[in-house]
Design a protein around this motif. Structure first.
Motif, PDB file in Angstrom:
ATOM      1  N   ASN A 272       0.814  -1.280   0.066  1.00 25.11           N
ATOM      2  CA  ASN A 272      -0.093  -0.021  -0.083  1.00 25.11           C
ATOM      3  C   ASN A 272       0.762   1.243   0.012  1.00 25.11           C
ATOM      4  OD1 ASN A 272      -2.688  -1.177   0.023  1.00 25.11           O
ATOM      5  ND2 ASN A 272      -2.448  -1.638   2.081  1.00 25.11           N
ATOM      6  N   ILE A 273       1.936   1.039   0.741  1.00 22.89           N
ATOM      7  CA  ILE A 273       2.950   2.327   0.670  1.00 22.89           C
ATOM      8  C   ILE A 273       3.405   2.658  -0.832  1.00 22.89           C
ATOM      9  CG2 ILE A 273       5.094   3.219   1.394  1.00 22.89           C
ATOM     10  CD1 ILE A 273       4.674   1.583   4.035  1.00 22.89           C
ATOM     11  N   ILE A 274       3.971   1.612  -1.607  1.00 17.64           N
ATOM     12  CA  ILE A 274       4.408   1.865  -2.757  1.00 17.64           C
ATOM     13  C   ILE A 274       3.251   2.151  -3.811  1.00 17.64           C
ATOM     14  CG2 ILE A 274       5.745   0.608  -4.468  1.00 17.64           C
ATOM     15  CD1 ILE A 274       7.043  -1.177  -2.332  1.00 17.64           C
ATOM     16  N   PHE A 275       2.102   1.322  -3.683  1.00 17.33           N
ATOM     17  CA  PHE A 275       1.158   1.501  -4.744  1.00 17.33           C
ATOM     18  C   PHE A 275       0.233   2.935  -4.425  1.00 17.33           C
ATOM     19  CE2 PHE A 275      -3.024   0.919  -6.347  1.00 17.33           C
ATOM     20  CZ  PHE A 275      -2.565   0.129  -7.924  1.00 17.33           C
ATOM     21  N   TRP A 276      -0.028   3.166  -3.308  1.00 16.82           N
ATOM     22  CA  TRP A 276      -0.869   4.231  -3.127  1.00 16.82           C
ATOM     23  C   TRP A 276      -0.427   5.647  -2.925  1.00 16.82           C
ATOM     24  CZ3 TRP A 276      -5.707   3.888  -4.902  1.00 16.82           C
ATOM     25  CH2 TRP A 276      -6.227   2.581  -4.910  1.00 16.82           C
ATOM     26  N   ASN A 277       0.626   5.770  -1.782  1.00 17.02           N
ATOM     27  CA  ASN A 277       1.124   6.963  -1.621  1.00 17.02           C
ATOM     28  C   ASN A 277       2.343   6.952  -0.703  1.00 17.02           C
ATOM     29  OD1 ASN A 277       1.431   9.730  -0.773  1.00 17.02           O
ATOM     30  ND2 ASN A 277      -0.537  10.155   0.154  1.00 17.02           N
ATOM     31  N   PRO A 278       3.572   6.885  -1.485  1.00 17.76           N
ATOM     32  CA  PRO A 278       4.921   6.749  -0.966  1.00 17.76           C
ATOM     33  C   PRO A 278       5.179   7.968   0.151  1.00 17.76           C
ATOM     34  CG  PRO A 278       5.174   6.170  -3.034  1.00 17.76           C
ATOM     35  CD  PRO A 278       3.781   6.873  -2.997  1.00 17.76           C
ATOM     36  N   VAL A 342       4.488  -0.856  12.339  1.00 23.52           N
ATOM     37  CA  VAL A 342       4.846   0.392  11.906  1.00 23.52           C
ATOM     38  C   VAL A 342       4.512   0.151  10.356  1.00 23.52           C
ATOM     39  CG1 VAL A 342       6.655   2.128  11.308  1.00 23.52           C
ATOM     40  CG2 VAL A 342       6.307   1.052  13.463  1.00 23.52           C
ATOM     41  N   VAL A 343       5.175  -0.572   9.776  1.00 22.66           N
ATOM     42  CA  VAL A 343       4.818  -0.764   8.217  1.00 22.66           C
ATOM     43  C   VAL A 343       3.249  -0.970   7.776  1.00 22.66           C
ATOM     44  CG1 VAL A 343       5.168  -2.136   5.795  1.00 22.66           C
ATOM     45  CG2 VAL A 343       7.192  -1.650   7.707  1.00 22.66           C
ATOM     46  N   GLN A 344       2.670  -1.779   8.632  1.00 20.56           N
ATOM     47  CA  GLN A 344       1.087  -1.879   8.565  1.00 20.56           C
ATOM     48  C   GLN A 344       0.347  -0.695   8.563  1.00 20.56           C
ATOM     49  OE1 GLN A 344      -2.693  -2.782   7.768  1.00 20.56           O
ATOM     50  NE2 GLN A 344      -1.098  -4.065   6.935  1.00 20.56           N
ATOM     51  N   TYR A 345       0.690   0.130   9.608  1.00 21.78           N
ATOM     52  CA  TYR A 345      -0.203   1.380   9.939  1.00 21.78           C
ATOM     53  C   TYR A 345       0.079   2.339   9.024  1.00 21.78           C
ATOM     54  CZ  TYR A 345      -1.913  -0.026  14.329  1.00 21.78           C
ATOM     55  OH  TYR A 345      -2.822  -0.641  15.574  1.00 21.78           O
ATOM     56  N   MET A 346       1.400   2.386   8.500  1.00 22.52           N
ATOM     57  CA  MET A 346       1.908   3.233   7.360  1.00 22.52           C
ATOM     58  C   MET A 346       1.224   2.973   6.083  1.00 22.52           C
ATOM     59  SD  MET A 346       5.765   4.270   5.968  1.00 22.52           S
ATOM     60  CE  MET A 346       6.421   4.520   7.589  1.00 22.52           C
ATOM     61  N   GLY A 347       1.141   1.962   5.768  1.00 19.97           N
ATOM     62  CA  GLY A 347       0.324   1.280   4.446  1.00 19.97           C
ATOM     63  C   GLY A 347      -0.853   1.549   4.652  1.00 19.97           C
ATOM     64  N   GLN A 348      -1.741   1.183   5.689  1.00 17.67           N
ATOM     65  CA  GLN A 348      -3.132   1.593   5.783  1.00 17.67           C
ATOM     66  C   GLN A 348      -3.353   3.186   5.504  1.00 17.67           C
ATOM     67  OE1 GLN A 348      -6.558   0.470   9.035  1.00 17.67           O
ATOM     68  NE2 GLN A 348      -4.655  -0.838   8.895  1.00 17.67           N
ATOM     69  N   ALA A 349      -2.396   4.083   6.411  1.00 18.54           N
ATOM     70  CA  ALA A 349      -2.641   5.583   6.101  1.00 18.54           C
ATOM     71  C   ALA A 349      -2.566   5.855   4.680  1.00 18.54           C
ATOM     72  CB  ALA A 349      -1.693   6.111   7.023  1.00 18.54           C
ATOM     73  N   ALA A 350      -1.340   5.393   4.018  1.00  8.54           N
ATOM     74  CA  ALA A 350      -1.197   5.708   2.573  1.00  8.54           C
ATOM     75  C   ALA A 350      -2.614   5.181   1.703  1.00  8.54           C
ATOM     76  CB  ALA A 350      -0.014   4.903   1.989  1.00  8.54           C
ATOM     77  N   PHE A 351      -3.178   3.983   1.986  1.00  7.22           N
ATOM     78  CA  PHE A 351      -4.270   3.644   1.296  1.00  7.22           C
ATOM     79  C   PHE A 351      -5.411   4.594   1.588  1.00  7.22           C
ATOM     80  CE2 PHE A 351      -8.371   1.540   1.447  1.00  7.22           C
ATOM     81  CZ  PHE A 351      -8.604   1.046   0.140  1.00  7.22           C
ATOM     82  N   LEU A 352      -5.662   5.202   2.869  1.00  7.03           N
ATOM     83  CA  LEU A 352      -6.723   5.925   3.153  1.00  7.03           C
ATOM     84  C   LEU A 352      -6.563   7.561   2.848  1.00  7.03           C
ATOM     85  CD1 LEU A 352      -7.452   4.719   7.080  1.00  7.03           C
ATOM     86  CD2 LEU A 352      -8.727   4.240   4.654  1.00  7.03           C
ATOM     87  N   SER A 353      -5.246   7.673   2.650  1.00  2.00           N
ATOM     88  CA  SER A 353      -5.265   9.241   2.163  1.00  2.00           C
ATOM     89  C   SER A 353      -5.618   9.357   0.814  1.00  2.00           C
ATOM     90  CB  SER A 353      -3.691   9.483   2.262  1.00  2.00           C
ATOM     91  OG  SER A 353      -3.019   8.857   1.530  1.00  2.00           O
TER      92      SER A 353
END
Length: 813
Positions: A272-278, A342-353
């Motif tokens: 999710n970090i890479i695909f949605w919002n790095p 940390v990576v999961q919360y970061m990825g979830q936040a990237a997706f939600l943004s």
């Protein structure tokens, strides 16, 4: 052999050094100290070496780290399922923007970094008590370095135990003033005990709320409300039914689920970090926290209750320490749990943004479609495992409360031969299950239960911070300034979360306080009743002058046999003995006043467990034996307690003849001279010749009564699991032995051949007629109810019923 009888534990009157009835101060003699201390000292050195250099035991720590993943970290690991939903859906419905998403992630990241990683992993896990954790372990550690202890029947010999002084030696001058102040004021010690009990109650409350919340979450997806309720109840029943298999088996069963779950959420988060919002990596800066509160203001402060759920289950790390090691827990959290979260919360936040409409079901919506159903299955299993950590922590805390006299007697099953702290408590397990089902069925709302859950979690963390600060001052000998900085820093962070959690008091927060109040009431009533009972025994001891005036026969017929008189007193003769003498015309030729007590240490070495002494002059054949256990000791019946006791008394008799410290012509009636009898010394150089015979023996008559012999034989046949090995003692051929010593040893052997009887008081505690209504309610109703419905002292102490004599007494307190 003996589980500690906790009726004797609590007593809020500060005790002077123990004295005999005629005012002579107790004297403790440690015989063969070098032999006794050598092995415990070696064990302490090994433990210190393992603490400083964990690599020396890396295979064991890796194995325990693997097990801890299934037991300790399930709750922490599943928090991504509901944290963003709890923050935004309920508390910030009008602030769902990319900027607030970034700010919420920054809050979550720094909360996980500061509380579980910095506070617990780096600091609090070091505040262990000989490897044990939890609020009561901290309290025990403090009691041994300052006079905060409220346990009765403590002796000078207890301070010589190898595990007693654990921590830094010496005394910091900066803390001496604070220490004197706290020791001087009785109210400060009482407040400290109440704070410790409150922290323990909150952890037990967690043990009720966590399974309820996890069970509903595990069953919530794609099912109707009724189906969710039925399935969640079945999940909770199954989870509690697994507990009797033990921590190590449950850990091995659950650990693969948690490991697969952590790897899965790490991969999803990275995708999710890479695909949605790095650019989400910029939110690691605390600057986004300031922007978050600048935009949300009061609503952002209220939303902290949702952020708090990201560290729910952290307290279980410390409470479960006795089941594992601090090194294994640090390895598991630092190298797997923390980076994956940390990576999961970061990825979830990237997706939600980029997908603000997905906030109500953020985790499941962030899963790529191709792996949705496998992840759903893993998430469901992980949710079931989530509550294991707090259930295990509850067992540990109740065991500590039980041993230190703040909880009714319960059955404690040790489930591992290798890790002493791994236990299972059947009564607590089923009580937790009933209360958990009641909460789940009664409220049926994860938001409602989550509010109560968050308040219980942050309160227990708040208490742990305070106790750790005291450990820094009094045990680690750090400066008060440094300890105060630690206290203020973490109390500021936790205080903000606590204030936010209290705003949800009407929306479910009250549940945790009600549960805490109920358990605190149980602890207080038990503590108060046992303390009053002990005070009665303390102030109604039989005067030694009265016994001396009656002569060696005690004014009655002394029949062959050994009478073990159980007492909660470490000095003096209990009132139960005079009550027995006035109602029966005969007593045993050898009397042993036995005190089984708990000391504020986790473990007592077998070499230091027994204290043996004499009551009255030699012709009376009256002895005292004190058996000491720590609050984590395995107190089970090994089948050789009677034989070990006889050997210890024989060794004491022989030592008394050659050691000038143990005998004095000036004080022939002294009560209180005690000797530590080492089990190791008994095995190497025994005063008596021992011949062993397993099974029932016919060559040695256990009783002169044929009827009693037949009863004992029938009892042994009906109870083969408690059949004891039979030992016969003989005097060695030693022409140089003192005739008086030889006669005393011969009397001891003959008494053992005649049989051993266990004499115990069957007490009824009543409040005086002049007492207040509240005191009558607490003693006559509350304490009486708890005593009738908990395990009896004879059951806890594993006393054979065929040899038990109970003497009824009424205590008016």
């Amino acid at each position: 052999m003996y589980q500690d009888d906790i009726e004797r534990m609590q007593h809020n009157v500060e005790q002077p050094p123990p004295t005999s009835s005629d005012g002579v101060q107790e004297s403790i003699i440690t015989v063969g100290q070098e032999e006794q201390v050598e092995q415990p000292q070696l064990e302490r050195n090994k433990r210190k070496l393992a603490t400083k250099f964990p690599l020396v035991d890396i295979p064991r720590n890796l194995l325990l780290a693997y097990q801890s993943l299934g037991v300790v970290y399930g709750d922490l690991s599943t928090s991504p399922l509901y944290v963003f939903n709890s923050i935004f859906v309920e508390k910030l419905p009008h602030y769902q923007t990319p900027e607030t998403i970034f700010g919420a992630f920054s809050l979550i990241f720094w909360t996980i970094t500061l509380i579980p990683l910095l506070k617990y992993v780096l600091i609090v896990l070091s505040a262990d008590d000989n490897g044990e954790g939890g609020t009561f372990a901290l309290y025990s550690l403090l009691c041994r370095h300052a006079k905060f202890n409220q346990l009765p029947n403590q002796q000078a010999a207890d301070e010589e135990l190898s595990t007693y002084k654990y921590g830094f030696a010496g005394q910091s001058t900066s803390s001496s003033g604070l220490k004197r102040f706290l020791e001087k004021h009785k109210k400060s010690r009482t407040i400290l005990l109440i704070v410790v009990l409150l922290g323990a109650c909150m952890v037990i409350g967690d043990g009720i709320l966590t399974p309820a919340m996890s069970g509903i979450k595990a069953a919530a997806e794609h099912l109707s409300h009724g189906e969710v309720l039925v399935l969640s109840c079945l999940i909770m029943i199954g989870l509690f039914a697994l507990q009797h298999f033990g921590t190590h088996r449950v850990g091995f069963l659950f650990a693969p689920v948690v490991i697969i779950w952590l790897i899965t959420i790490f991969g999803i988060g990275l995708y999710n970090i890479i695909f949605w919002n790095p650019k989400i990596v910029h939110a690691l800066s605390p600057h986004y926290i300031i922007k978050f509160f600048r935009e949300t203001r009061k609503h952002g402060w209220i939303s902290l209750g949702g952020v708090l759920l990201s560290v729910a289950g952290t307290e279980a790390m410390f409470a479960d320490l006795g089941h594992f090691t601090s090194c294994s827990m640090r390895i598991a959290f630092s190298f797997l749990v923390y980076p994956c979260l940390v990576v999961q919360y970061m990825g979830q936040a990237a997706f939600l943004s980029k997908n603000l409409a997905s906030i109500p079901d953020s985790f499941y919506n962030s899963i790529p479609d191709i792996v949705y159903w496998p992840v759903f299955v893993i998430a469901t299993l992980a949710s079931i495992v989530a509550s294991q950590s707090i259930i295990t922590a509850t067992f540990s805390i109740v065991k500590q409360l039980n041993a230190l006299g703040c909880f009714p007697r319960v059955k404690i099953v040790h489930t591992s031969k290798h890790v002493k702290g791994q236990i299972y408590i059947p009564e607590i397990n089923w009580i937790l299950m009933i209360l958990t089902l009641s909460v789940a069925v009664g409220f049926q709302d994860t938001i409602f239960i989550g509010n109560a859950y968050g308040l219980a979690c942050i309160t227990s963390m708040f208490v742990t911070t305070f106790l750790t600060t005291l450990v820094m001052i009094f045990v680690w000998q750090r400066s008060i300034v440094l300890a105060t900085c630690f206290l203020l820093f973490f109390w500021f962070i936790e205080g903000v979360y606590l204030s936010s959690a209290f705003t949800k008091f009407p929306q479910g927060g009250w549940i945790s306080l009600v549960l805490a109040f109920v358990f605190l009431a149980v602890m207080f009533i038990w503590h108060y009743g046992t303390r009053k009972k002990y005070n009665f025994d303390l102030h109604n001891k039989v005067p030694l002058k009265w016994l001396l005036g009656m002569g060696p026969s005690l004014g009655i017929v002394r029949v062959p046999g050994i009478g073990l008189v159980y007492s909660e007193l470490a000095t003096g003769v209990p009132s139960i003995f005079s009550h027995f003498l006035t109602n029966l015309p005969a007593f045993h030729s050898v009397l042993v006043f036995l005190c089984v007590k708990s000391v504020p240490v986790p473990y007592v070495s077998p070499e230091e467990r027994f204290l043996i002494g004499r009551i009255c002059p030699r012709p009376y054949r009256m002895y005292r034996c004190i058996v000491r256990y720590g609050y984590k000791d395995i107190q089970r019946d090994d089948g050789d307690f009677e034989d070990l006791l006889i050997q210890s008394i024989a060794e004491f008799i022989q030592m008394e003849a050659v050691e000038p410290q143990l005998s004095s012509s000036e004080t022939p009636s002294l009560d209180g001279r005690m000797a530590v009898i080492s089990k190791k010394a008994l095995q190497s150089t025994s005063t008596l010749i021992i011949s062993e015979d397993f099974g029932m023996r016919d060559s040695i008559q256990s009783s002169k009564s044929l009827t009693l012999q037949s009863l004992r034989s029938a009892y042994a046949d009906e109870n083969p699991q408690i059949r004891r090995r039979q030992v016969r003692f003989q005097l060695p051929e030693n022409p140089g032995m003192d005739p008086a010593v030889k006669d005393e040893l011969r009397d001891l052997i003959q008494a053992k051949e005649a049989g051993v009887a266990y004499i115990m008081g069957h007490s009824y505690v009543k409040a005086r007629r002049s007492s207040s209504f509240l005191k009558k309610f607490v003693v006559d109703i509350g304490y009486s109810f708890l005593r009738k419905n908990c395990r009896g002292p004879s059951v806890v102490l594993n006393i054979p019923q065929i040899s038990l004599i109970e003497v009824g007494m009424i205590y008016h307190v």
